[in-house]
Design an enzyme around this catalytic site. Sequence first.
Site, PDB file in Angstrom:
ATOM      1  CD  GLU A 158     -75.750 -21.601 -90.252  1.00  0.00           C
ATOM      2  OE1 GLU A 158     -75.961 -21.625 -89.024  1.00  0.00           O
ATOM      3  OE2 GLU A 158     -75.808 -22.612 -90.972  1.00  0.00           O
ATOM      4  N   GLY A 217     -76.386 -27.954 -83.858  1.00  0.00           N
ATOM      5  CA  GLY A 217     -76.676 -29.366 -83.682  1.00  0.00           C
ATOM      6  C   GLY A 217     -76.082 -30.228 -84.776  1.00  0.00           C
ATOM      7  CB  ALA A 218     -76.644 -30.524 -88.243  1.00  0.00           C
ATOM      8  CB  SER A 219     -72.969 -27.466 -89.381  1.00  0.00           C
ATOM      9  OG  SER A 219     -73.767 -26.316 -89.137  1.00  0.00           O
ATOM     10  CB  THR A 220     -69.018 -26.707 -85.619  1.00  0.00           C
ATOM     11  OG1 THR A 220     -68.420 -25.745 -84.746  1.00  0.00           O
ATOM     12  CG2 THR A 220     -67.915 -27.449 -86.356  1.00  0.00           C
ATOM     13  CD  GLN A 221     -71.550 -22.784 -88.771  1.00  0.00           C
ATOM     14  OE1 GLN A 221     -71.972 -22.385 -87.691  1.00  0.00           O
ATOM     15  NE2 GLN A 221     -72.117 -23.793 -89.420  1.00  0.00           N
TER      16      GLN A 221
END
Length: 428
Positions: free
Chosen positions: A172, A202-206
């Site tokens: 992603e 909502g559940a992860s960040t990149q």
Amino acid sequence: MATTWGAAFFMLVASCVCSTVFHRDQQTWFEGVFLSSMCPINVSASTLYGIMFDAGSTGTRIHVYTFVQKIPGQLPILEGEIFESVKPGLSAFVDQPKQGAETVQGLLEVAKDSIPRSHWKRTPVVLKATAGLRLLPEQKAQALLFEVREIFKRSPFLVPDDSVSIMDGSYEGILAWVTVNFLTGQLHGHSQETVGTLDLGGASTQITFLPQFEKTLEQTPQGYLTSFEMFNSTYKLYTHSYLGFGLKAARLATLGALETEGTDGHTFRSACLPRWLEAEWIFGGVKYQYGGNREGEMGFEPCYTEVLRVVQGKLHQPDEVQKSSFYAFSYYYDRAVDTDMIDYETGGVLKVEDFERKAREVCDNLENFTSGSPFLCMDLSYITALLKDGFGFADSTILQLSKKVNNIETGWALGATFHLLQSLGISH
């Protein structure tokens, strides 16, 4: 020019217009995102359609694309897109996989209504799930995907191998970086002057960027660097996806809900919420009771102390990011819009300190809260802590908040298209 090519490239991947010859000299990071078996052979119709599902943590979205191939071998012309979404996402049906798959069935009806019956059998349908399903136990996630596959098999559309899968989080970040830098013109020619990307789901960040200093490469942990070639240039990216650090997952961590076994009869309280608040929230199929501190502290300072525990010391901080340029989207964009820091249609430019300023303003006026999300103070405080104490950005770091660039979505699909085309020998 970027808009025309970007739209055309995006339509190519959405419609799986593929070469029958697959050129691949070595294993690349994007293998598994799109497989050669996903591409129908000898598609010759002048009007083509593609169905792409994005199964996120908060909802499932369907994109039905229509384009025309006027001259064989040349890029098709985008004619239109039909978009629909449903909430909650598949992960909310963790214990009812058949019911979750029915939400996909409902969206497939949109595709059937949009695509002529004569084209159904040669129109590919693909679903890629992201962090919402990555957070679930493997067996439960696969049960959901199995039911979706069964829905696809019963549909009249072309169902490629691996048509339903969970996308790795690192893809992603990389694909979003490719998308933004292509649309902003940074990948044309041999320029190494690029912008970084920040995506907050909502559940992860990149976080993804192209390091300019040798020190960054030397001090980066193993697994955070990825090399690939594009447009005759080689890029070595810093990229990492932090599962559990998305905005909604961070709410649970801030409330202390992740440390508690069982939620029945327990109310999770926070200084980030209005004192009088008593409410419930469902995330990932679990119901949580939450509220404000009835007798305790409330406001920015005690709230920031709570969110700081979620990120401090848990993320890698490359020094280089303090002086780099970054595009930020998803919940960064949404919360900036919610608080009138940027315009919904055009986006805007903010400094990291602007998020802190707005967080203080919202949190220190919780007594006057009357409408909107009760989590706004917590969300803004978390974004501030994530940027400053998590990633290590300076207060003065400038962020370009964008939902679209040149009228193309700043998501991962366009970046995947470039690598697909390159791997097939279509793009040179």
